[in-house]
Design a protein around this motif. Sequence first.
Motif: not given
Lengths: 649, 355
Positions: A3, A6, A10, A293, A440, A446, A449, A467-470, A479
Amino acid sequence: MKLKLYLALPLLILSACGDSPPPEQAPVINNTEEVQQYYKDHPDFFSFKTLSDVPTDLNWESGGDLPEVGSPNALKGGLETVRLADFPRTLRTVGPDSNGGFRPWILDNTTMSLAHRHPNQLDYFPGLANRWAVDQDSKTVYVELDPDATWSDGVPITSDDYLFIFWFFRTEYITAPWYNNWYENQFTNITRYSDHLISISIPELKPDTDSKVLELRPLPRHFYNEVGEDFLERYQWRFAPTTAAYVIKEGDLKKGRSIRFTRNTDWWAKDKKHWRYRFNIDRVNLIVIRDTPKVFEAFKRGDIDQFGLSLAEYWYEKLPETDPDVENGYIHKKWFFNERPRPPYGLWINTDQPLLNEKSVRLGIQHATHWQLVIDQFFRGDYDRLNTANDGYGSFSHPTLRGRPFDVEAAMKHFADAGFIERGDDGILKREDGTRLAFTLSSGYESLKDVLTILKEEASKAGIEFRVEVLDGTAGWKKVQEKQHDIHFSAFGYSLELYPRFWETYHSSNAYYDAFLDDGSINPERKSKTQTNNLESFAVYEMDGLIDQYRQASDSETMIELAHTMSELHHEEASFVPGYYAGFFRLGHWRWIQYPEDFSFKHASGPTQYFVHWIDQDIKTATLNARRSDQPLSKSIEVFDQYRTPAIP
Amino acid sequence: MLTLNPQTRKKLARFRKIRLGYFSFLILGAMIALLSVAELFVNSRALIVHYNDTLYFPTYGSFYPGTTFGEDYSYEANYRALAKSFEANSSDNWVLMPLVPYDPYENDAKDGIMRPEAPDFSVGHYLGTDTTSRDILARLVYGTRTALLFAFAFMCSVYLIGIVIGCAMGYLGGLFDLFFQRLIEIWSNIPFLYMVIIVFSVIPSAASIPVRIGILLSVMVLFSWTSMTYYMRTETYKEKSRDYVAAARVMGAGAPRIIFRHILPNVLSTLVTFMPFTVVSAISAITALDFLGFGLPVPTPSLGELLQQGTANLRTAPWIVTAAFGTLVIILSLVTFIGEAIRESFDPKQFTLYR
C-alpha cells in the motif's frame, strides 16, 4: 508495505513535476580586466592617442542650422496611456527575444545616437555629438562628444562608452550573431583622443559614410561591467541607464500587465536645440491589451489617447466621419502621406522546404496570390501594390520591376511545369504520386488574418491550397526565426536609410551553415541557420558575390546598379511575393493630444515616432466637460498630402 | 444485450409526456437531420444543372470545372454566375440553386468592398455578411454542424471511457480501484486549457482540418473522462452489493454477464441524466476555445469565431453577434430542456423502495 508503495508512486510523480530548487546566488562578475585585455589584444582596432594627433585640416560639421524638430508651442506634462500588444519578454536590447515590438521604446525611438537624420531633410542634427568631421582619405569619422551628455543615472558619457560597444557587440555572451558580424566587419578602428573626442574608421567609403558612425549609440560601460557567461539571464529584466528622456522607475514594471515611463526632468538634452520640444509628456503608461477591438473600445472611452486608423475598417467603418465623437470634434482624424522605405508586406517563401525549393512552384504561387483583390476590396484601394522587397529607396529601388499579377492560367502553367497537372476531387492540384499542392500560410498578424483567408480562397482557383495558421505576434516571429515556416506573411520595419540592405535577407551565410562548396555548388550537407532575417532561406551563389561587391562599393552609381541587379535576381528567384504597402499613416486622437502644425514628417514611419505631440490639460478638461454636456466642438479631419508620391502604374 | 425492459419503456413514455423536453428533442432531432444534409440547403454548388440536355448534380462528390459548362476557366464552376448567364442567353440550360446560394468560405463583396453587410433577402444573405463579406447563415450552419458533431463524438468517447474504467473500478475494487483513484486525482489536476495550448503548438501545421479537429477532440476527451468515473464507480459498488447480483453469482454467472446484464442496465438511468449536460459543456468548450483562437483553424466556420467577430464589431455590425449568440442560446436551451426532461423521467428516486 504494498500500500505504501502505491501511495508513494504518485507522490514521486508529483515531485518530479514540481519546481526546481532556487537558483544559486549569481556569482560576482567584473569584466573590466577582460575588456582592457581585449583592447590590448586588438591594438589595430583600439588605438589610444592624444588630442595633438587629431588632423588639423578637418572640415567639422554640426548640423546646428537644421530646423527644430517639434513645435515651440509644446507643453510639458500629462499622462498618456498607450497600448502594448504583447508584454516584452526582456528589457535587454540585444540577444534572443529582444528584437520585438517593445524595443523602440527603450532603444530605437527614444535613445540618442551621435547624430540623427532630420525627419524632413535627411541631414544630420547633433545628438550626443557636438560636431563631426569625415576624412575621406582615411575613411574615418572624427566625433567630438557633447561634454554635457550624461546617462540617466548622472554618470557622464565619455569616449570609453564608445570603445566599449566594440567589445560588447563582438562577444559571444550576448548571443546575437547579427551584431557580432556587423561590429566585426563594418568597422576597422576606433581611436580615443580624449574623454570627448574619438574617431571611428570603416572599411569602405559609402555614399553615407557618416551614417555608419553617427548612428552609433553608446553603452553605459559602468552598467555592463557584469556582462559574462550569464548575460542573458543577468540582464533580462534590468533597465539600463539611458540617454533617452524616458526612464522606467523601480516598481513601474508590472510583469505581464504594464510598464510606465517617466520623463527624466534632469535629462541632459532637455534644453538642446532639436530636442527641447520633444518627449513632452510626463508619464507614458504602456498597458498590455492584446485584442485590437478592445483597444479601440478603450480609445473610444478615452482611456487610450490615440489610435492608429491605417486599416480601412477603422477609418471608414468604426470611426467614420459621422461618428458622434468625430462629428462633435472630441476625436480628431488625421491622414498623413509619407515617403520612406516601405515595410515589405508579402509572402516570404521558405525555399528550404520541400516543393518550395522548386522555382516553378514558387513562380506559380506568385501568380496565384491575388493581392490586387486584397488591395481593392479589403483595403478599399487606399494601399498600393508592392513591387519588390525594397520599394521606397528612391533610385536604389528598381524602376521597372513589377509584382507578378494574379493570373490563374499562368499559375497553372508553372505548377504544371513542376508536375502538378491533375486536379483532385477538391480542385487542388496533385502530382501523379498523389502529392498535393498544399502549404501552410502562417502569420503573426492576428489583425490581418482576413487577408490570408482572401488569398486562400483566390489561390484555390489556381489549384493550390493554403492552410492558414494565425499565431500571436511573438509566436509567429519565433516560428520564422526558427525557419519552421512554409510561407509566412510578414514585413520588416525598415529604419530610415539611404539604400537597402541585402546581406541580412539574401546572403547564404544567413540561410545555411556552409551553404556552398568551394566551387560554388550546393553543399549537400548544409544545415539551416536559425535566428537570422533570411526568412526565404535564400542562398544563390551569384547573389553572395553581388552582396559582397555591394558592401564594398563606395559610390552611389555602382551601388544603385548592384541594387538593381540584385533586385532582378531576387525577382527571378520568386521566393518573395510582394504584397502591398501603405503610402501613409492615419491616426485618430482625442482633442487634447496636440501636434505641430505640419502634424508629422516627410520620412516619419508613424505619428508618435518622434514624440513631438503633447497634452494640453486645459483642452482636456474642456473636451471632457463638453462631452459630458453633449456640446459640439469644432470638427477636424485633416489630410496632409504634401509628401504624397504618385503610385507606380 | 441491452433490450428495452418495461421499466425503460415506462420512462420513455414519461419523457414523452414532458412536453417542453419532448418538443425540444423533436426540434433538435429535426435540426440535426437537416444539418447532416446542409449541403442541399446552403451551398454555392447548384443542386441541379441542366446543360446541353444533360443533368448534373454537383452537390456531393468531386467538383465540376467551369469548362464543363462551356466557361473558359478550369477551377470550380461559379454556379451563381452560371445561372445568370444561362438566363441571359435564354437557352434551355438552367441551374437550380439551393435556398442559400453561398458557401461559408467565399467572399461575396457587393460593390467591390469587403465589409459586413446587414441582412438582405434580395441577394440571399438572410443573416447578412461578416467582415470579409462571407454569408453568415452559411457559416452559422456549418459551424453549428461541426459543434454538434464534435459534442456528440465527445460525449460518446467520454462515456465509453468513463463507464469502462468506472465500472471496472467499482466491480473489481481493491488495489485496481485504489490505483485508478489516485491516478484520476492526479490526472484531473492537470490544467486542461494549458494542455490544449501546448498540444496545439506542437501539431504539425501540415495536418488537415479533420485531423486537427480529431486531435482537439482527443485532447478534450483525455482530460474530461475522469468525472464520469466517480459516478460509475459508486453506482457499481452500490449495485454490486445488492442481493440480485449475489443471486446471479450464485447461479454461476461470470463477471461480463453480471456487468452487462445486471449492473449496467441498473446504473444507466443515472448516466442518461448527465448526457445532455455533457453535450452543453462540450459545445461551450469548443466555442470558448475558438473564441480564444485555440480551436478550429482559420477559416473553418465556427460559432466561436463568429462570436469573436461579432464582439469585435459590436457597434458596426450587430447582426453578426446576434446571429451567433442567438444560435448558441437556442441550441444550448434545447439541449438543456431535453436534459431536464430526461432527468425527471429517468430519475431513479421515483421508483426506489427507500422513498
